[in-house]
Design a protein around this motif. Sequence first.
Motif, short mmCIF file in Angstrom:
data_model
loop_
_atom_site.label_atom_id
_atom_site.label_comp_id
_atom_site.label_asym_id
_atom_site.label_seq_id
_atom_site.Cartn_x
_atom_site.Cartn_y
_atom_site.Cartn_z
N LEU A 182 -27.12 16.65 14.37
CA LEU A 182 -25.88 16.81 15.11
C LEU A 182 -26.15 17.52 16.44
O LEU A 182 -25.59 17.18 17.47
CB LEU A 182 -24.97 17.70 14.26
CG LEU A 182 -23.48 17.57 14.27
CD1 LEU A 182 -23.09 16.22 13.75
CD2 LEU A 182 -22.87 18.62 13.35
N TYR A 183 -27.01 18.52 16.38
CA TYR A 183 -27.32 19.32 17.57
C TYR A 183 -28.53 18.76 18.31
O TYR A 183 -28.54 18.68 19.53
CB TYR A 183 -27.58 20.76 17.16
CG TYR A 183 -26.52 21.33 16.27
CD1 TYR A 183 -25.22 21.47 16.74
CD2 TYR A 183 -26.79 21.70 14.96
CE1 TYR A 183 -24.23 21.97 15.93
CE2 TYR A 183 -25.80 22.21 14.15
CZ TYR A 183 -24.52 22.34 14.63
OH TYR A 183 -23.54 22.82 13.83
N LEU B 81 -28.53 15.99 21.19
CA LEU B 81 -27.85 16.12 22.47
C LEU B 81 -28.85 16.43 23.59
O LEU B 81 -29.33 17.55 23.70
CB LEU B 81 -26.78 17.22 22.39
CG LEU B 81 -25.75 17.02 21.27
CD1 LEU B 81 -24.72 18.14 21.31
CD2 LEU B 81 -25.05 15.68 21.39
N GLY C 246 -28.48 16.82 26.65
CA GLY C 246 -28.03 17.72 27.70
C GLY C 246 -28.10 19.19 27.32
O GLY C 246 -27.75 20.05 28.13
N ARG C 247 -28.54 19.48 26.11
CA ARG C 247 -28.62 20.88 25.65
C ARG C 247 -30.06 21.19 25.27
O ARG C 247 -30.45 21.04 24.12
CB ARG C 247 -27.73 21.10 24.43
CG ARG C 247 -26.29 20.70 24.63
CD ARG C 247 -25.46 21.87 25.08
NE ARG C 247 -24.15 21.39 25.53
CZ ARG C 247 -23.35 22.11 26.30
NH1 ARG C 247 -23.71 23.31 26.71
NH2 ARG C 247 -22.19 21.64 26.68
N TRP D 289 -31.11 22.96 21.98
CA TRP D 289 -31.06 22.23 20.71
C TRP D 289 -32.01 21.04 20.67
O TRP D 289 -32.40 20.60 19.60
CB TRP D 289 -29.64 21.68 20.50
CG TRP D 289 -28.64 22.68 20.08
CD1 TRP D 289 -28.88 23.88 19.48
CD2 TRP D 289 -27.22 22.58 20.22
NE1 TRP D 289 -27.70 24.53 19.23
CE2 TRP D 289 -26.67 23.75 19.68
CE3 TRP D 289 -26.37 21.61 20.73
CZ2 TRP D 289 -25.29 23.98 19.64
CZ3 TRP D 289 -25.01 21.83 20.70
CH2 TRP D 289 -24.48 23.01 20.16
N ARG E 58 -37.75 25.77 32.97
CA ARG E 58 -36.32 26.02 33.13
C ARG E 58 -35.62 26.01 31.78
O ARG E 58 -34.54 26.56 31.64
CB ARG E 58 -35.68 24.95 34.01
CG ARG E 58 -36.13 24.91 35.43
CD ARG E 58 -36.09 26.23 36.16
NE ARG E 58 -34.93 27.08 35.85
CZ ARG E 58 -34.81 28.31 36.26
NH1 ARG E 58 -35.75 28.86 36.98
NH2 ARG E 58 -33.74 29.00 35.96
N HIS E 59 -36.22 25.35 30.81
CA HIS E 59 -35.57 25.23 29.51
C HIS E 59 -35.43 26.55 28.78
O HIS E 59 -34.74 26.66 27.78
CB HIS E 59 -36.34 24.25 28.62
CG HIS E 59 -36.10 22.84 29.02
ND1 HIS E 59 -36.65 21.78 28.35
CD2 HIS E 59 -35.37 22.31 30.01
CE1 HIS E 59 -36.27 20.66 28.93
NE2 HIS E 59 -35.50 20.96 29.94
N PHE F 148 -24.90 26.94 24.63
CA PHE F 148 -23.83 26.78 25.62
C PHE F 148 -23.99 27.74 26.79
O PHE F 148 -23.18 27.74 27.71
CB PHE F 148 -22.47 27.01 24.97
CG PHE F 148 -22.12 25.96 23.95
CD1 PHE F 148 -21.55 24.77 24.34
CD2 PHE F 148 -22.35 26.17 22.61
CE1 PHE F 148 -21.22 23.80 23.42
CE2 PHE F 148 -22.02 25.22 21.67
CZ PHE F 148 -21.46 24.03 22.07
N PRO G 78 -26.79 29.27 29.51
CA PRO G 78 -25.81 28.89 30.51
C PRO G 78 -25.28 27.48 30.28
O PRO G 78 -25.89 26.70 29.56
CB PRO G 78 -26.62 28.95 31.81
CG PRO G 78 -28.03 28.71 31.39
CD PRO G 78 -28.17 29.29 30.02
N PRO H 82 -24.21 23.52 31.24
CA PRO H 82 -25.06 22.52 31.90
C PRO H 82 -25.05 22.64 33.42
O PRO H 82 -25.96 22.17 34.07
CB PRO H 82 -24.45 21.19 31.46
CG PRO H 82 -23.75 21.49 30.20
CD PRO H 82 -23.27 22.89 30.30
N LEU H 83 -24.05 23.29 33.99
CA LEU H 83 -24.05 23.50 35.43
C LEU H 83 -24.51 24.91 35.80
O LEU H 83 -24.27 25.39 36.90
CB LEU H 83 -22.67 23.22 36.02
CG LEU H 83 -22.19 21.77 35.92
CD1 LEU H 83 -20.90 21.57 36.69
CD2 LEU H 83 -23.25 20.81 36.42
N GLY H 84 -25.13 25.58 34.85
CA GLY H 84 -25.75 26.86 35.16
C GLY H 84 -24.81 28.05 35.16
O GLY H 84 -25.19 29.14 35.56
#
Lengths: 425, 342
Positions: free
Chosen positions: A194-195, A198, A200-201, A204, A276-277, A347, A349, A351-353
């Motif tokens: 589920l996590y 994604l 974009g995260r 996870w 950056r991750h 969550f 930061p 996705p837009l920091g």
Amino acid sequence: MRRYLTFLGDCFRLSLVGDWRYHAWMTALTGVALGGLYAYCHQLVHGLVTTGMTDQVSWGMYIANFTYLVGLAAAAAMLVIPVYVYRNLHLHDVVIFGELLAVSVILMCLLFVTVDLGRPDRFHHLLLRFNFPMSMLTWDVIALNGYLLLNLHICGYLIYCAYCGRKPTRAFYIPFVFVAIAWAVSIHTVTAFLYVGLGGRPFWNSAIIAPRFLASAFAAGPAFIILTLQVVRHFTRHKVSNNALFTLRRIVQVALLINVFLLLCEVFTEFYADTRHVASAQYLFLGLHGHHALVPWIWTAVAMNLVATTLFMLPASRALNTLNVACVLTIVAIWIEKGMGLIIPAFVPSPLGEIVEYQPTLHETLICLGIWAFGLLVYTILVRVSVPVLAGDVTYARRRSTHPRADAAGPAAHGAAALNNAPTP
Amino acid sequence: MPGDDSHPAPGGTPDGGVPVSRRGFLAQGAAATAGLAALAAAMSPLRHLKDGDLPSAEEFLQKHYHEMTPADKERALNRIREQVRRRHGVTPTVSDPPPMDGVEFVYGLNISRCIGCRKCVHACVAENNLSRAPEIQYIRVLEMEKGSIDVESANHHYDSDQVPRPDKWYMPVQCHQCADPPCVKVCPVGATWQEPDGITVIDYDWCIGCRYCEAACPYWARRFNFAEPTIPPGQLNPHIAYLSNRPRQKGVMEKCTFCLHRTRVGRLPACVEVCPTGSRKFGNVLDPNSEVHFILKHKRVFVLKADVGTLPRFFYYFDERGSRYHEPIAPGPESGPLPEGA
Ligand code: SF4
Ligand code: SF4
């Protein structure tokens, strides 16, 4: 059919009878559960603003608890494996408590997901248009409900057989037991996916989440059962041997070691590479740009994990007191690590920091407590009912002979009154 | 659990064998009454539910957008018209414009021009009937540090009265209408999908509010109605469409729809129209004469976070004048004079 109704009626009556401590415990749990219901009704009226969630941190305590509990639910399988696969008979008489635990915990999971929905009134949309197999959430719906049904069937069947005084037919439950073992692994894996799925995260989006999830569940689940079994044997006549507890201890030992190892792997990858991750992990462990709401929590969890692991490794944990301390530490540590520690940092930061911290509100906390109380309530009732039935104290035959006419399930007050006579030898 | 049958528990009396007494019966009655009273008290907040909070039978039975017959759709649009009239005091025009054949919308943003004034943000709020309290905005303008395209060093809350500030550049972000949208993939009930013209939409009457799509979106483009959205009297835009700017309800997800109620009938999105610097370009990428087609073909273009692989239909570009990497390009609708020679 009629016999089955009598069975249900008897179970209902049994659940109402007990000494003052039983009643006090049940009343307290009911009170907390009602408190949760009160807060939930508020949430229904005003919407999810009553929680601390925002567009930035869009999942909070509910999903955190849900995640942790999915892990706990598989505890049943952890008990079943040694019994049916390795024929370790110490555990045989305690398996049922694991399965009952699974039933109550899955109920809690379903409640946690439901309270998280913005539009619970549209629940039926899931049945009308089920985005399977694309959405991992639909997989999870199937996995959890399937696991619930499997465990309900297995323990319901065993208990009902005991009630009818006949030997359970192996064909009616052994295959289900094996399916349930595989299924237990699947509920974790699917919940982790589920996590993990994604992209974009980054926090996870790592393959280690699923194995870590399994390892921590295999530790927290049996640790919880070790404590439960001691409560059961203290308050009922049900015999639980120390050997059963020590078999569980071995499971926890191994799981904890693997868990700590995987944690190390993850921390190393994140911090040594320092790409950056790392931002979310940094927020979790060290704080990010002056925000460190989770830092005290995660270090508490890490410390508890390490102490618990050490205790479990030492021969000292063959003493029940030490074992219990270690179990409590494990349960709490993993609750923090697999709940708040797994969900919130993903969550932060955004996705837009953007850094927006999450702080659960009183309402949210009340609802969580309420669901926990409800789960414990269900579990207490299940154990309360199954112990005398499995011990053969309450059977259909006995009931027919003492109460020839009263076997249709009556209304509550009647039922309770009738029960006073029922189990009398 | 002492008390079961004849097992005597410390401090407790065995229940077995005690005949039903009148007193016991009364006590049970009292306990049951107290329990019911407590239950009623716990549910008491429900009395604050307003009429509109509960779905009407019609709303409850309404089908998924894709399963509606033309008659169903007509009924749904009528219901929405009625509801808006009752709640906002204006009679809106409710439409459901279909996607046009041979059209795929894309959006270009010129970061050499954007000055970060946030006019687009507010035009969007007004056009799309976004909630004023709690505040919901689809567009987020990031004030970026020179030398970095890392959003983590961006300032989200700069003062838009003082723009453009020296050594900063501005990058507005909104839904990128991804060609491979993770938000659509994860929705458990199929409440959100991609239309043939590339716009990802939400059926606000189908969304169950699980917020999975919000977690999945790599561009933070989705917004959830944590409370009942409010629009002050007189500020409702009465030209509304089913899939875009009709007023939303509490507990559902929403997002930018490229103003499909405008763009599908030949107009430009509100944010494009309002931008004072002309940084925003919108059009049909399949039309070789469109401005966006030209930009994509001839300018330096990039997409944000290309590494997440969702194939955005929203791209950023910059002007090459003064760039060391120029090449001769044909004059386009907005490109001005030819770049100087090497
Ligand atoms: S930007 Fe986000 S909301 Fe928009 S289509 Fe892509 S994933 Fe979906
Ligand atoms: S919040 Fe709504 S649109 Fe988003 S995934 Fe859940 S049901 Fe689908």
